[in-house]
Write a protein that holds these residues in place. Sequence first.
Motif, PDB file in Angstrom:
ATOM      1  N   LEU A   2       0.914  -1.335  -0.169  1.00 11.72           N
ATOM      2  CA  LEU A   2       0.007  -0.189   0.016  1.00 11.72           C
ATOM      3  C   LEU A   2       0.907   1.391   0.018  1.00 11.72           C
ATOM      4  O   LEU A   2       0.634   2.172  -0.761  1.00 11.72           O
ATOM      5  N   GLU A  27      -1.443  -3.076   3.335  1.00 15.39           N
ATOM      6  CA  GLU A  27      -2.907  -2.724   3.482  1.00 15.39           C
ATOM      7  C   GLU A  27      -3.518  -3.461   4.774  1.00 15.39           C
ATOM      8  O   GLU A  27      -3.143  -4.714   4.835  1.00 15.39           O
ATOM      9  N   ASN A  62       0.157   2.909  -3.245  1.00 17.55           N
ATOM     10  CA  ASN A  62      -0.571   2.143  -4.417  1.00 17.55           C
ATOM     11  C   ASN A  62       0.105   2.051  -5.792  1.00 17.55           C
ATOM     12  O   ASN A  62      -0.473   1.991  -6.718  1.00 17.55           O
TER      13      ASN A  62
END
Length: 236
Positions: A2, A27, A62
């Motif tokens: 993430l 994440e 991301n």
Amino acid sequence: MLLQIQNLHVKYGNIEVLHGVSVDVREGEIVSILGANGAGKSTTLLTISGLVRPAQGQILFNGAPLHTMKAHDIVRAGIAHIPEGRRMFGTLTVQENLRLGAFTSNDQQRIRQNQEWIYELFPILKERRNQLAGTLSGGEQQMLAIGRGLMIHPKILLLDEPSLGLAPLLVKTIFQTLQKINAAGVTVVLVEQNARMALKIAHRGYVLEVGRIALQDEANALLANPDVQNAYLGGA
């Protein structure tokens, strides 16, 4: 992954304060960043949120470059930063402070839903919703600061010293609520002087020493590490 911080160098004027810091956040994790005063913990968070610009290295969210974005666009992307010291608008009510946290959103239904979620997490804020923020206790102000950050329902919550100046019982409450926030799907990056509490709720941790990563490991392993115990946990 993430969030990826890769080879981050940050300078204040001619003084370099981060010397090639690399941190990964998956994440759904709580990741704690530990270290003494002046180690570069707050600077790391400020750089993620776009308030400080790196001299070298990159930050990916991301897979997309975060370090080239403006601070308000980073908030829109889903990263909320709760700074050290709470930074309340003391002459505004609790409710007005929360509404300010949703400045990037025009979705009134979503704003109402987020507000109700925050009132569930912190019932005392609902009781005090029409009270001026400047009249709240330190613990209530910290709850409001976290609540204001949650108004965008962030993907990542950056927290800088949430336990600072709070009584032990309130610290326990705040940390339990952070676990609930994480269980609701919010990834947390936690900078905290209270290393024991931080590692107890974290999945993984990094130890910063004078602008460099000295240690990184699973939180349980860091709690059991004699060097970490002696330096940050007051011995075993």
